[in-house]
Design an enzyme around this catalytic site. Structure first.
Site, PDB file in Angstrom:
ATOM      1  N   SER A 150       0.867  -1.260  -0.007  1.00 23.47           N
ATOM      2  CA  SER A 150      -0.044   0.043  -0.070  1.00 23.47           C
ATOM      3  C   SER A 150       0.977   1.352   0.146  1.00 23.47           C
ATOM      4  O   SER A 150       1.640   1.312   0.906  1.00 23.47           O
ATOM      5  CB  SER A 150      -0.783  -0.158   1.282  1.00 23.47           C
ATOM      6  OG  SER A 150      -1.278   1.340   1.602  1.00 23.47           O
ATOM      7  N   HIS A 185      -1.602  -1.585  -3.967  1.00 23.48           N
ATOM      8  CA  HIS A 185      -2.848  -1.066  -3.309  1.00 23.48           C
ATOM      9  C   HIS A 185      -2.883   0.312  -2.922  1.00 23.48           C
ATOM     10  O   HIS A 185      -1.964   0.973  -2.652  1.00 23.48           O
ATOM     11  CB  HIS A 185      -2.965  -1.873  -1.971  1.00 23.48           C
ATOM     12  CG  HIS A 185      -4.059  -1.885  -1.022  1.00 23.48           C
ATOM     13  ND1 HIS A 185      -5.072  -2.501  -1.338  1.00 23.48           N
ATOM     14  CD2 HIS A 185      -4.486  -0.884  -0.016  1.00 23.48           C
ATOM     15  CE1 HIS A 185      -6.104  -2.126  -0.288  1.00 23.48           C
ATOM     16  NE2 HIS A 185      -5.579  -1.113   0.569  1.00 23.48           N
ATOM     17  N   ASP A 203      -4.864   3.471  -1.359  1.00 24.15           N
ATOM     18  CA  ASP A 203      -6.047   3.655  -0.345  1.00 24.15           C
ATOM     19  C   ASP A 203      -6.639   5.071  -0.689  1.00 24.15           C
ATOM     20  O   ASP A 203      -5.956   6.119  -0.300  1.00 24.15           O
ATOM     21  CB  ASP A 203      -5.470   3.547   1.300  1.00 24.15           C
ATOM     22  CG  ASP A 203      -5.096   2.301   1.586  1.00 24.15           C
ATOM     23  OD1 ASP A 203      -5.872   1.480   1.566  1.00 24.15           O
ATOM     24  OD2 ASP A 203      -3.886   1.932   1.867  1.00 24.15           O
ATOM     25  N   MET A 260      -9.239   7.779   0.540  1.00 21.60           N
ATOM     26  CA  MET A 260     -10.097   8.334   1.829  1.00 21.60           C
ATOM     27  C   MET A 260     -10.635   9.585   1.544  1.00 21.60           C
ATOM     28  O   MET A 260      -9.984  10.809   1.253  1.00 21.60           O
ATOM     29  CB  MET A 260      -9.012   8.459   2.978  1.00 21.60           C
ATOM     30  CG  MET A 260      -8.392   7.076   3.223  1.00 21.60           C
ATOM     31  SD  MET A 260      -7.374   7.559   4.951  1.00 21.60           S
ATOM     32  CE  MET A 260      -6.749   5.576   4.609  1.00 21.60           C
ATOM     33  N   HIS A 263      -8.800   0.775  -2.915  1.00 20.12           N
ATOM     34  CA  HIS A 263      -9.437   0.586  -1.880  1.00 20.12           C
ATOM     35  C   HIS A 263     -10.276   1.980  -1.642  1.00 20.12           C
ATOM     36  O   HIS A 263      -9.583   2.810  -1.124  1.00 20.12           O
ATOM     37  CB  HIS A 263      -8.596   0.190  -0.617  1.00 20.12           C
ATOM     38  CG  HIS A 263      -9.285  -0.084   0.446  1.00 20.12           C
ATOM     39  ND1 HIS A 263      -8.562  -0.328   1.761  1.00 20.12           N
ATOM     40  CD2 HIS A 263     -10.732  -0.383   1.076  1.00 20.12           C
ATOM     41  CE1 HIS A 263      -9.509  -0.412   2.691  1.00 20.12           C
ATOM     42  NE2 HIS A 263     -10.640  -0.500   2.206  1.00 20.12           N
ATOM     43  N   MET A 304     -12.393   4.047   0.471  1.00 20.42           N
ATOM     44  CA  MET A 304     -13.016   4.392   2.139  1.00 20.42           C
ATOM     45  C   MET A 304     -13.626   5.512   1.876  1.00 20.42           C
ATOM     46  O   MET A 304     -13.295   6.549   2.381  1.00 20.42           O
ATOM     47  CB  MET A 304     -11.728   4.448   2.865  1.00 20.42           C
ATOM     48  CG  MET A 304     -11.145   2.909   3.240  1.00 20.42           C
ATOM     49  SD  MET A 304      -9.518   2.889   3.960  1.00 20.42           S
ATOM     50  CE  MET A 304      -8.571   3.063   2.565  1.00 20.42           C
ATOM     51  N   MET A 360     -10.857  -6.248   6.938  1.00 22.07           N
ATOM     52  CA  MET A 360     -10.096  -5.215   7.602  1.00 22.07           C
ATOM     53  C   MET A 360      -9.669  -5.677   8.947  1.00 22.07           C
ATOM     54  O   MET A 360     -10.489  -6.075   9.823  1.00 22.07           O
ATOM     55  CB  MET A 360     -10.827  -4.086   7.754  1.00 22.07           C
ATOM     56  CG  MET A 360     -11.156  -3.190   6.183  1.00 22.07           C
ATOM     57  SD  MET A 360      -9.852  -2.778   5.217  1.00 22.07           S
ATOM     58  CE  MET A 360      -8.800  -1.927   6.327  1.00 22.07           C
ATOM     59  N   ASP A 388      -6.025  -6.585   5.156  1.00 23.32           N
ATOM     60  CA  ASP A 388      -5.503  -5.228   5.216  1.00 23.32           C
ATOM     61  C   ASP A 388      -5.532  -4.759   6.406  1.00 23.32           C
ATOM     62  O   ASP A 388      -6.654  -4.253   7.199  1.00 23.32           O
ATOM     63  CB  ASP A 388      -6.557  -4.460   4.074  1.00 23.32           C
ATOM     64  CG  ASP A 388      -5.930  -3.089   3.917  1.00 23.32           C
ATOM     65  OD1 ASP A 388      -4.724  -2.616   4.355  1.00 23.32           O
ATOM     66  OD2 ASP A 388      -6.789  -2.369   3.307  1.00 23.32           O
TER      67      ASP A 388
HETATM   68  C1  DX5 Z   1      -5.999   1.377   6.336  1.00 21.94           C
HETATM   69  C2  DX5 Z   1      -5.708   1.026   4.800  1.00 21.94           C
HETATM   70  C3  DX5 Z   1      -4.694   0.127   4.804  1.00 21.94           C
HETATM   71  C4  DX5 Z   1      -3.141   0.726   5.235  1.00 21.94           C
HETATM   72  C5  DX5 Z   1      -2.446  -0.347   5.704  1.00 21.94           C
HETATM   73  O1  DX5 Z   1      -6.855   2.004   6.312  1.00 21.94           O
HETATM   74  O2  DX5 Z   1      -6.670   0.668   4.141  1.00 21.94           O
HETATM   75  O3  DX5 Z   1      -4.444  -0.300   3.488  1.00 21.94           O
HETATM   76  O4  DX5 Z   1      -2.664   1.345   4.501  1.00 21.94           O
HETATM   77  O5  DX5 Z   1      -1.538   0.090   6.543  1.00 21.94           O
HETATM   78  P1  DX5 Z   1      -0.515  -0.718   7.396  1.00 21.94           P
HETATM   79  O6  DX5 Z   1      -0.047  -1.802   6.709  1.00 21.94           O
HETATM   80  O7  DX5 Z   1       0.427   0.285   7.979  1.00 21.94           O
HETATM   81  O8  DX5 Z   1      -1.223  -1.209   8.483  1.00 21.94           O
HETATM   82 ZN    ZN Z   2      -6.528  -0.377   2.133  1.00 21.84          ZN
END
Ligand code: DX5
Ligand code: ZN
Length: 232
Positions: A12, A37, A39, A41, A70, A72, A141, A179
């Protein structure tokens, strides 16, 4: 038998240096990353705001591996088309993010991407039954989403097993992605429980050797699948 037959590592970028994303991508690809990956947000579904469509477009130009986006975000149905057009090969939306997840998953598939559904640690996994026919992968998650660098929630391993059983009962061989808080210390048990895609941000990018960290994660995960096979 629940063990993952093979394992994919999905670094990620959330913990990478955003001023040198291209270098980060090349490092993990050199280390054997299978996916990247991303993320996304929105400051509403989760408290933070991260990156959006322009970053996915830029990654698509520089990355050789498929992009796993992903989302969110609230109302993900408003955004899936733009992310697929930007180059996402896989798009996951949260079960908790809208009342019409099944429709959104169908839309992602119709756009030509793999459709994933993500479930927060506090959501009963039984809710996945209703979308089991519409998913190409399930993201379990193992932290509350919103940031990299959080501690793995231990009960997540048994949730991976439960989701695997649920999908198997539904006749869907879709892989499980895990994840949050993933690293060499828990990769083995998670792969043994049936996780086939391992996402990791800080255990890869917050090390001196991201390429080596990808390989180490894969080795640990493969040890987990081998042990699970022996136990059957
Ligand atoms: C969390 C994200 C993850 C995050 C993982 O909200 O969806 O993908 O980047 O980070 P680590 O591997 O540091 O927990
Ligand atoms: Zn993620």
């Amino acid at each position: 038998m629940t063990a993952a037959a093979n394992v994919r590592i999905a670094p990620s970028i959330l913990a990478a240096d955003f001023a040198a994303l291209g270098d980060a991508v090349r490092a993990v690809e050199r280390g054997g990353a299978d996916l990247l990956h991303v993320d996304v947000m929105d400051g509403r579904f989760v408290p933070s705001i991260s990156v959006g469509v322009p970053v996915v477009q830029a990654l698509e130009r520089t990355a050789a591996v498929p992009l796993d986006v992903h989302l969110m975000v609230v109302e993900p149905e408003r955004h899936v088309e733009a992310f697929v057009a930007a180059g996402a090969a896989m798009v996951s939306v949260h079960l908790e993010a809208s009342p019409h997840v099944h429709r959104t998953l169908s839309t992602i598939r119709a756009l030509g991407a793999a459709a994933g559904v993500a479930v927060n640690p506090g959501t009963p996994v039984g809710a996945l039954v209703a979308v089991a026919d519409a998913v190409d992968y399930v993201v379990v998650m193992s932290v509350n989403p919103g940031a990299a660098g959080q501690a793995f929630i231990p009960g997540s391993t048994s949730r991976v097993r439960e989701v695997r059983e649920l999908l198997d009962r539904a006749g869907n061989r879709a892989p499980i992605e895990i994840d949050g808080g993933i690293g060499p210390a828990n990769a083995e048990e998670l792969a043994g429980a049936g996780a086939e895609i391992l996402v990791a941000a800080s255990s890869i990018f917050r090390t001196a050797d991201p390429a080596g960290a990808v390989g180490q994660l894969r080795d640990r995960a493969l040890a987990g699948t081998a042990a699970a096979v022996q136990n059957t």
